[in-house]
Design a protein around this motif. Structure first.
Motif, mmCIF file in Angstrom:
data_model
loop_
_atom_site.group_PDB
_atom_site.id
_atom_site.type_symbol
_atom_site.label_atom_id
_atom_site.label_comp_id
_atom_site.label_asym_id
_atom_site.label_seq_id
_atom_site.Cartn_x
_atom_site.Cartn_y
_atom_site.Cartn_z
ATOM 1 N N ARG A 259 51.839 -1.329 -33.328
ATOM 2 C CA ARG A 259 52.012 -1.478 -31.827
ATOM 3 C C ARG A 259 51.608 -0.854 -31.447
ATOM 4 N N GLN B 28 55.915 -2.085 -25.086
ATOM 5 C CA GLN B 28 55.093 -2.292 -26.643
ATOM 6 C C GLN B 28 55.118 -3.721 -26.785
ATOM 7 N N ALA C 40 54.165 -5.254 -30.693
ATOM 8 C CA ALA C 40 54.129 -5.841 -31.597
ATOM 9 C C ALA C 40 53.547 -7.448 -32.611
#
Length: 171
Positions: free
Chosen positions: A137, A73, A75
Motif C-alpha cells: 500500500r 492509502q 492498494a
C-alpha cells in the motif's frame, strides 16, 4: 459532485485496469478527494450501522477535500471480482472488561477491479492514526510532496483479502 467524477475518470481508469500509474501531488489530492467521496457514499449505505457523523459529510460537501488527519492509502487487488467493499469499525475497549468503550473510526476499502482505496472516517476520534506504507500500500493523503507510483509491489487476491482489514495504521 458529478464534475469530480468526470475529472477523476482519466486518472482512475488505468488504475482500475491495473496499469502502472504515476500520481503527482495534484493527482494524489484528486484521487484522495474522490476516494473520500466514494467512501462516504458506501458508509451512507450502511443504514442503521452508519456511524460517521453528519458533520463529516457536511464538512466534505463544503470543502470538497479529504478529511484532515484521516489517512488515505491505495492498494491493488487481483481477482475476477469487479466491485467490492469492506467495512471495519475501529474501536476502543475498556481495559478491564474488554467491552467496547467507543467507536474511534470507520475503515472502508472500496475495490474497483484492481484499484483499492483505503479510507478512514472519524466517529469519536481520540487517537492519531499514522499510516504504514509498505509493499502492499501507499499513502496519498496527506499528499506526498513527490510523485508516487501505483500499483504497489505486493497485491491482494481472494485468499489474502482479509489482510486489507489489518490495514497497518498504528495508533
Amino acid at each position: 459532485m458529478q464534475e469530480m467524477d468526470n475529472d477523476i475518470a482519466p486518472i482512475i481508469a488505468p488504475m482500475v485496469r491495473g496499469v502502472k500509474t504515476i500520481l503527482n501531488p495534484e493527482e494524489q489530492l484528486k484521487v484522495a478527494t474522490w476516494a473520500t467521496k466514494i467512501g462516504l457514499v458506501y458508509e451512507s449505505l450502511s443504514g442503521s450501522s452508519r456511524l460517521v457523523p453528519n458533520a463529516v459529510y457536511k464538512w466534505f460537501f463544503d470543502h470538497r477535500q479529504p478529511i484532515p488527519d484521516q489517512p488515505i492509502q491505495l492498494a491493488r487487488y487481483v481477482s475476477d471480482a469487479t466491485h467490492l467493499h469492506l467495512r471495519r469499525e475501529i474501536v476502543s475497549r475498556d481495559w478491564f472488561t474488554s467491552a467496547i468503550d467507543h467507536v474511534e473510526s470507520v475503515f472502508l476499502a472500496v475495490i474497483l477491479r484492481e484499484y483499492v482505496a483505503l479510507t478512514v472516517f472519524p466517529v469519536q476520534p481520540r487517537l492519531i492514526i499514522e499510516p504504514r506504507d509498505g509493499s502492499d500500500r501507499l499513502t496519498i493523503w496527506p499528499v506526498r510532496s513527490h510523485d508516487v507510483t501505483w500499483p504497489p509491489a505486493t497485491y491482494y487476491e481472494p485468499t489474502t483479502l482479509g489482510g486489507l482489514c489489518n490495514f497497518g495504521f498504528s495508533p
